[in-house]
Every structure is written in C-alpha cells, then in structure tokens.
Design a protein around this motif. Structure first.
Motif, PDB file in Angstrom:
ATOM      1  N   ASN A  26       0.813  -1.211   0.000  1.00 50.29           N
ATOM      2  CA  ASN A  26       0.000   0.000   0.000  1.00 50.29           C
ATOM      3  C   ASN A  26       0.848   1.263   0.000  1.00 50.29           C
ATOM      4  OD1 ASN A  26      -2.393  -1.350  -0.118  1.00 50.29           O
ATOM      5  ND2 ASN A  26      -2.841  -1.225   2.062  1.00 50.29           N
ATOM      6  N   HIS A  27       2.063   1.180   0.542  1.00 54.69           N
ATOM      7  CA  HIS A  27       2.975   2.327   0.466  1.00 54.69           C
ATOM      8  C   HIS A  27       3.215   2.707  -0.994  1.00 54.69           C
ATOM      9  CE1 HIS A  27       6.451   4.910   1.000  1.00 54.69           C
ATOM     10  NE2 HIS A  27       7.173   4.105   0.235  1.00 54.69           N
ATOM     11  N   LEU A  28       3.340   1.705  -1.846  1.00 57.92           N
ATOM     12  CA  LEU A  28       3.556   1.973  -3.269  1.00 57.92           C
ATOM     13  C   LEU A  28       2.326   2.620  -3.886  1.00 57.92           C
ATOM     14  CD1 LEU A  28       5.256  -1.394  -4.309  1.00 57.92           C
ATOM     15  CD2 LEU A  28       6.351   0.712  -3.522  1.00 57.92           C
ATOM     16  N   HIS A  29       1.135   2.096  -3.540  1.00 55.76           N
ATOM     17  CA  HIS A  29      -0.099   2.678  -4.075  1.00 55.76           C
ATOM     18  C   HIS A  29      -0.274   4.118  -3.601  1.00 55.76           C
ATOM     19  CE1 HIS A  29      -1.414  -1.007  -5.873  1.00 55.76           C
ATOM     20  NE2 HIS A  29      -1.466  -1.657  -4.730  1.00 55.76           N
ATOM     21  N   ARG A  30       0.028   4.357  -2.326  1.00 56.18           N
ATOM     22  CA  ARG A  30      -0.160   5.708  -1.793  1.00 56.18           C
ATOM     23  C   ARG A  30       0.792   6.700  -2.443  1.00 56.18           C
ATOM     24  NH1 ARG A  30      -0.545   2.755   3.170  1.00 56.18           N
ATOM     25  NH2 ARG A  30       1.629   3.290   3.676  1.00 56.18           N
ATOM     26  N   THR A  31       2.074   6.378  -2.469  1.00 55.38           N
ATOM     27  CA  THR A  31       3.037   7.335  -3.028  1.00 55.38           C
ATOM     28  C   THR A  31       2.773   7.577  -4.508  1.00 55.38           C
ATOM     29  OG1 THR A  31       4.614   5.497  -3.277  1.00 55.38           O
ATOM     30  CG2 THR A  31       4.860   6.919  -1.334  1.00 55.38           C
ATOM     31  N   GLN A  32       2.375   6.540  -5.230  1.00 53.66           N
ATOM     32  CA  GLN A  32       2.045   6.725  -6.639  1.00 53.66           C
ATOM     33  C   GLN A  32       0.846   7.664  -6.792  1.00 53.66           C
ATOM     34  OE1 GLN A  32       0.486   3.283  -8.938  1.00 53.66           O
ATOM     35  NE2 GLN A  32       2.158   3.694 -10.365  1.00 53.66           N
ATOM     36  N   ALA A  33      -0.164   7.478  -5.955  1.00 53.46           N
ATOM     37  CA  ALA A  33      -1.351   8.336  -6.031  1.00 53.46           C
ATOM     38  C   ALA A  33      -1.035   9.768  -5.602  1.00 53.46           C
ATOM     39  CB  ALA A  33      -2.468   7.763  -5.170  1.00 53.46           C
ATOM     40  N   TYR A  34      -0.158   9.942  -4.601  1.00 52.83           N
ATOM     41  CA  TYR A  34       0.246  11.296  -4.209  1.00 52.83           C
ATOM     42  C   TYR A  34       0.896  12.019  -5.390  1.00 52.83           C
ATOM     43  CZ  TYR A  34       0.039   9.455   0.650  1.00 52.83           C
ATOM     44  OH  TYR A  34      -0.338   8.876   1.841  1.00 52.83           O
ATOM     45  N   ILE A  35       1.793  11.303  -6.053  1.00 53.93           N
ATOM     46  CA  ILE A  35       2.507  11.910  -7.179  1.00 53.93           C
ATOM     47  C   ILE A  35       1.546  12.258  -8.308  1.00 53.93           C
ATOM     48  CG2 ILE A  35       4.091  11.319  -9.072  1.00 53.93           C
ATOM     49  CD1 ILE A  35       5.963  10.160  -7.060  1.00 53.93           C
ATOM     50  N   GLU A  36       0.594  11.384  -8.571  1.00 51.97           N
ATOM     51  CA  GLU A  36      -0.392  11.667  -9.615  1.00 51.97           C
ATOM     52  C   GLU A  36      -1.183  12.934  -9.278  1.00 51.97           C
ATOM     53  OE1 GLU A  36      -1.319   7.172 -11.331  1.00 51.97           O
ATOM     54  OE2 GLU A  36      -2.451   7.943  -9.621  1.00 51.97           O
ATOM     55  N   ALA A  37      -1.541  13.100  -8.010  1.00 46.36           N
ATOM     56  CA  ALA A  37      -2.275  14.303  -7.598  1.00 46.36           C
ATOM     57  C   ALA A  37      -1.415  15.550  -7.763  1.00 46.36           C
ATOM     58  CB  ALA A  37      -2.727  14.156  -6.144  1.00 46.36           C
ATOM     59  N   LEU A  38      -0.152  15.474  -7.371  1.00 47.79           N
ATOM     60  CA  LEU A  38       0.749  16.615  -7.527  1.00 47.79           C
ATOM     61  C   LEU A  38       0.930  16.988  -8.991  1.00 47.79           C
ATOM     62  CD1 LEU A  38       3.517  15.676  -4.920  1.00 47.79           C
ATOM     63  CD2 LEU A  38       1.995  17.665  -4.799  1.00 47.79           C
ATOM     64  N   MET A  39       1.132  15.981  -9.838  1.00 43.21           N
ATOM     65  CA  MET A  39       1.351  16.266 -11.263  1.00 43.21           C
ATOM     66  C   MET A  39       0.115  16.887 -11.907  1.00 43.21           C
ATOM     67  SD  MET A  39       3.731  13.131 -12.699  1.00 43.21           S
ATOM     68  CE  MET A  39       2.558  11.832 -12.323  1.00 43.21           C
ATOM     69  N   GLU A  40      -1.054  16.389 -11.560  1.00 44.71           N
ATOM     70  CA  GLU A  40      -2.287  16.940 -12.117  1.00 44.71           C
ATOM     71  C   GLU A  40      -2.424  18.412 -11.723  1.00 44.71           C
ATOM     72  OE1 GLU A  40      -5.702  17.084 -14.355  1.00 44.71           O
ATOM     73  OE2 GLU A  40      -4.233  15.451 -14.240  1.00 44.71           O
ATOM     74  N   HIS A  41      -2.044  18.735 -10.491  1.00 46.77           N
ATOM     75  CA  HIS A  41      -2.139  20.114 -10.005  1.00 46.77           C
ATOM     76  C   HIS A  41      -1.097  21.019 -10.664  1.00 46.77           C
ATOM     77  CE1 HIS A  41      -3.218  23.233  -7.049  1.00 46.77           C
ATOM     78  NE2 HIS A  41      -1.910  23.509  -7.006  1.00 46.77           N
ATOM     79  N   LEU A  42       0.085  20.465 -10.931  1.00 46.21           N
ATOM     80  CA  LEU A  42       1.203  21.278 -11.411  1.00 46.21           C
ATOM     81  C   LEU A  42       1.368  21.283 -12.932  1.00 46.21           C
ATOM     82  CD1 LEU A  42       3.837  20.156  -8.749  1.00 46.21           C
ATOM     83  CD2 LEU A  42       2.877  22.464  -8.957  1.00 46.21           C
ATOM     84  N   LYS A  43       0.536  20.539 -13.655  1.00 46.43           N
ATOM     85  CA  LYS A  43       0.774  20.355 -15.089  1.00 46.43           C
ATOM     86  C   LYS A  43       0.749  21.648 -15.880  1.00 46.43           C
ATOM     87  CE  LYS A  43      -4.067  19.282 -16.143  1.00 46.43           C
ATOM     88  NZ  LYS A  43      -5.006  18.231 -16.619  1.00 46.43           N
TER      89      LYS A  43
END
Length: 390
Positions: A180-197
C-alpha cells in the motif's frame, strides 16, 4: 447482402437507379437470376434506398435524370459514411469519352453505355462485386490485426505493470512495509502532477499525459535498491546507528545503478544488432527506465543540497525525484513503523511546511499544502490500518 433462407450463399444486392420504367424492368430481369435487385426511379429515392436494409453491394446509376442527376447522386453517396464505399457503375446513354472521364473522376468504378449489352453488364457487375468482396475481406483482416495488436500491447503493458509492481513490492516487503505504500506514493505523485501540469515551471515536463503516466509508472521503483541492504540493518527493530544509517543511505545508489545497468544492457543489445523492437518502440522503454533511475537516485536529495547520495541542489535534482521526495516523506510520517508511531496529519503537514525551500521544492511544497485533503483521502483509501491518524 440478401440472406437466402434455403441455406445457400447469400445473394449480393444490386440497386438499379433509372428514371425510365422500361430500363428498370430490363436491367432488373437481367440481374434477378443471380442477384437481389432493388430499384429507384429518381436520385432522391436512390439515396433513401441506399441507406435502408439490405444495403446495396453495388449501384447501377443512370446519369441523365431530372431534378437530381447521377453526378449529384454519386456525390451524396460518397459524402455519407454508410454509402461512401459502395461501388457505383454509371449506366448511361452518354457515351462520349469526356462523359466517361467525368464519371470516373467523380468516383464511379466503371462506365457502361446504353443500349446495354447483357453479357458486358453482367461481367462488369460480377467483377466489381468480386473486387468489393476482396476489399471488404482485407478491411476485416486489417481491423482484426489492429485489434489483435492493441490486445497484445495491452496484455504486454499489464504484464509489465505486474512485473514492476512485484519487483517494487519485493523491496518494500524486505523493509516490513506493505504494497500500500507503493499505491499511496504513486497516487500522491499523480495528484501533484495533475495540479502542477499547467504551472510555468513544470508544464514542459508534465503538460502531456504520457509524461505524467511515465513518472507515475516509475514511482513504485523508488526504493528498489533496498534489496541490496543487509537484513541486519534493513530489519533492525530500533533506530539505526550513524554507521548503519550510512549503509541504509546506499539504497538510493544501489537502485539507480541497477536500473542504469538495465539501460546499458538494452543499449548494448541494440548495438549488437540483436533482435529487438524498432528504435521508435524502444525509445519509450528507455525513457521509462531513465525516469525510474532518476527517482531511485534522487528521491532523498534535498532542495538546499543537504540530501544524499549526490548532494544535488535545487533544479539540479530531477523533477520526478522532487515529486517523490515529498510523497515519500509524507507517507513515512503518517505511517506506523516498527521503530516509531504514526504522526498525526496536522503534525506531518507542519513538518513538510517547515521543509519548504530546505528539503522540498517550494512550488511542489505549495501544491502539497493545497492538496492536503486529497492526500489524506488517498492515505485513507490505501491505509495499512483502519484509519489515518488525525
């Protein structure tokens, strides 16, 4: 086509268009022993019939008709998706070379002069139906092949994703963490990228969906180097000594070196002209590996240059690694470990806020602070325990 009820092969459907009843009768009688015949006595009627079942397999079209001549009918047929591929043979009393050229240039497949010669007309109809059948077969084959290629590509992508996740999970399991650590960090990064694109600093690297997808796919490999850390250190139940921590820090370099070796192997095979995919297909794979290498090497670097393993500073740290840095630290803070309790969400956010411009890229940190509710929801969704500490 018109399906026969006696089990024989289906009859092709021929639409005959002519404003003279006698011509419709003569041509119809000629064709009916071999084909299903439909008729229309005007251009407008022909367009209606051509779009109703059974859709004609071929159209015999008169040119000289009142209100809407054959050229206008053909143009309308070609403009409609349902009829654009139906072969059209002009059957007309206009037999000058210029008339024939005009008909062929308009898109007719053939040109038969009146008065018709039965053997000639039947031969032309048969020939163009055979050509249409061949074209339809090729189109079906191409559609099947395209679908099969897409299926195989999707299957390969799925296998790759499972393999990558299995490799990343192996490293996490050795550290007594869950997938789940992998799922969480991947989802965090996806949220950051969507915000910063659309941010001016990040648009060039995050503006395209495939760029964000590549980073997200590579993120779970950030700690792959932990497979090279001795169990006595990796699984130690208490805090590490300074000497042990120096060994632990080498996981970033170990992971980066392993991925770099994979890149070199692919390039060596390419130079050795072994049987590999084309360069256009290899390029995304190499870009993915390079992104994974940057994340593995740089996710413990700090904005002020005090991180490891290379002491990179500011924008010298790859952007993907800067994203992972904040995702990894946040998840470590809110997660329970064998050597610590989980921080509350407020305390974790406060620690990251204080790291702005020191540990973390200021703009990425600002994005995180805006997205805290989304991060908390992700942590809850992929929680190792009933709920995130608040």
């Amino acid at each position: 086509m018109f399906l026969q009820t006696d089990g024989q092969a289906p009859l092709s459907t021929v639409l005959v268009v002519d404003d003279t009843r006698e011509n419709l009768t003569v041509i119809g009688q000629l064709l009916r022993p071999q084909y299903q015949v439909r008729v229309a006595n005007s251009g407008q009627r022909a367009l209606q019939v051509a779009q109703t079942e059974p859709i004609p397999d071929i159209i015999l079209l008169d040119v000289m008709m009142p209100e809407m001549d054959g050229y206008a009918v053909l143009a309308s047929l070609r403009a409609h998706p349902q009829t654009r591929d139906i072969p059209v043979i002009f059957v007309t009393a206009l037999d000058a070379v210029a008339d024939e050229e005009r008909g062929l240039q308009a898109g007719a497949v053939d040109y038969v002069a009146k008065p018709i010669k039965p053997a000639v007309l039947l031969a032309r109809v048969r020939t163009h139906l055979e050509l249409k059948a061949a074209r339809d077969w090729l189109a079906d084959q191409n559609s099947y092949l395209d679908a099969e290629v897409q299926r195989r590509m999707a299957e390969n992508e799925l296998i790759k994703d499972f393999s990558l996740h299995a490799m990343a999970t192996l490293a996490e399991k050795r550290d007594n963490e869950t997938g789940n650590h992998l799922h969480r960090t991947q989802a965090y990064i996806e949220a950051l990228m969507e915000h910063l694109k659309d941010h001016p600093r990040f648009h060039a690297l995050l503006g395209a969906p495939h760029q964000r997808h590549q980073i997200a796919k590579a993120a779970p490999l950030h700690d792959i180097g932990k497979v090279g850390i001795p169990d006595a250190i990796l699984l130690k139940p208490g805090r590490l000594t300074p000497e042990e921590f120096e060994v632990m820090k080498t996981h970033a370099r170990i992971g980066a070196d392993a991925i770099e070796e994979a890149i070199r192997s692919v390039l060596d095979m390419s130079r050795g002209k072994q049987q590999l995919p084309s360069p256009d297909l290899m390029k995304p794979a190499l870009q993915f590996l390079e992104t994974a290498r940057q994340i593995a090497a740089g996710h413990h670097e700090k904005w002020d240059g005090s991180g490891y393993p290379s002491g990179l500073q500011g924008d010298a740290i790859p952007m993907s690694a800067r994203l992972m840095a904040i995702a990894d630290v946040f998840d470590a803070l809110i997660s329970r470990r064998h050597y610590k309790l989980a921080f509350t969400l407020d305390d974790a956010v406060d620690i990251i806020r204080k790291g702005r411009g020191q540990h973390f890229d200021p703009d990425i940190c600002d994005a995180f602070l805006i997205l805290v509710p989304q991060f908390a929801a992700i942590a809850e969704r992929f929680s190792d325990h009933p709920s995130v500490a608040h």
